[in-house]
Design a protein around this motif. Sequence first.
Motif, PDB file in Angstrom:
ATOM      1  N   GLY A 192      -4.378  12.550  -3.479  1.00  0.00           N
ATOM      2  CA  GLY A 192      -3.710  11.550  -4.296  1.00  0.00           C
ATOM      3  C   GLY A 192      -2.207  11.668  -4.176  1.00  0.00           C
TER       4      GLY A 192
ATOM      5  N   MET B 299      -7.455  -5.176  -0.999  1.00  0.00           N
ATOM      6  CA  MET B 299      -6.886  -4.705   0.257  1.00  0.00           C
ATOM      7  C   MET B 299      -5.970  -5.770   0.857  1.00  0.00           C
TER       8      MET B 299
ATOM      9  N   HIS C 187      -2.052   1.292  -5.272  1.00  0.00           N
ATOM     10  CA  HIS C 187      -3.424   1.082  -4.820  1.00  0.00           C
ATOM     11  C   HIS C 187      -3.974  -0.098  -5.605  1.00  0.00           C
TER      12      HIS C 187
ATOM     13  N   LEU D 187      -2.648  -5.520  -0.786  1.00  0.00           N
ATOM     14  CA  LEU D 187      -1.898  -4.329  -0.377  1.00  0.00           C
ATOM     15  C   LEU D 187      -1.166  -4.517   0.952  1.00  0.00           C
TER      16      LEU D 187
ATOM     17  N   TYR E 237       1.988   3.975  -7.880  1.00  0.00           N
ATOM     18  CA  TYR E 237       1.891   5.424  -7.808  1.00  0.00           C
ATOM     19  C   TYR E 237       2.933   6.135  -8.672  1.00  0.00           C
TER      20      TYR E 237
ATOM     21  N   VAL F 104       0.896  10.048  -0.276  1.00  0.00           N
ATOM     22  CA  VAL F 104      -0.463   9.839  -0.766  1.00  0.00           C
ATOM     23  C   VAL F 104      -1.426  10.282   0.324  1.00  0.00           C
TER      24      VAL F 104
ATOM     25  N   TYR G 266       0.806  -1.214   0.000  1.00  0.00           N
ATOM     26  CA  TYR G 266       0.000   0.000   0.000  1.00  0.00           C
ATOM     27  C   TYR G 266       0.843   1.269   0.000  1.00  0.00           C
TER      28      TYR G 266
ATOM     29  N   ARG H 185      -7.689  -2.544  -6.920  1.00  0.00           N
ATOM     30  CA  ARG H 185      -9.128  -2.774  -7.093  1.00  0.00           C
ATOM     31  C   ARG H 185      -9.308  -4.251  -7.323  1.00  0.00           C
TER      32      ARG H 185
END
Length: 126
Positions: A117, A95, A11, A98, A28, A113, A7, A13
Motif C-alpha cells: 500500500g 480503472m 485508487h 484512473l 493516497y 504504492v 492512478y 472502485r
Amino acid sequence: MKTLPLYRLAHARSGDKGDGSNVGLIAYDDRGFEILRREVTAEAVKKHFGDIVRGVVDRYEVPNLRALNFILHDSLGGGGIARLRTDAQGKTHGMGLLLMEIQVPDDYVPPAVGRAGPAYPGVARR
C-alpha cells in the motif's frame, strides 16, 4: 505544473447503480486529495468518458475518507440485467477514470504504492 494520471494519486472502485455507474476515487494522501478536489470536476470526468456517459455526472465529496464519489448517469446502456454489454455493471469505470490525466504542482511527489500500500512517512513497508 506537470501532468500525472490519476492512478498516481488515488485508487478507485466502481459498480452499477441501475443505468448509471458509481465511481469512488480515493486519494493516497491529504495533498493528493486537495489536488483531486480542484482538478477532478464532474465536467472533467464527463469529458474524459466521452460518449460512454450520455447523462450528467454528479460529484460528491467525502473528505473524511479523502474521497470523491461520482455518479455517471446513463452510462450502462440500460443496466446490468437490461443489456448485453461487455461491462454492464460499470466495473471497469474505476480503472477508466484512473487513466485520466490532471495537472499537479511540480513539487508534488505522489506516495509510493506497491504490495504494502502507500508508503506513509515514518511507517516501515513490509
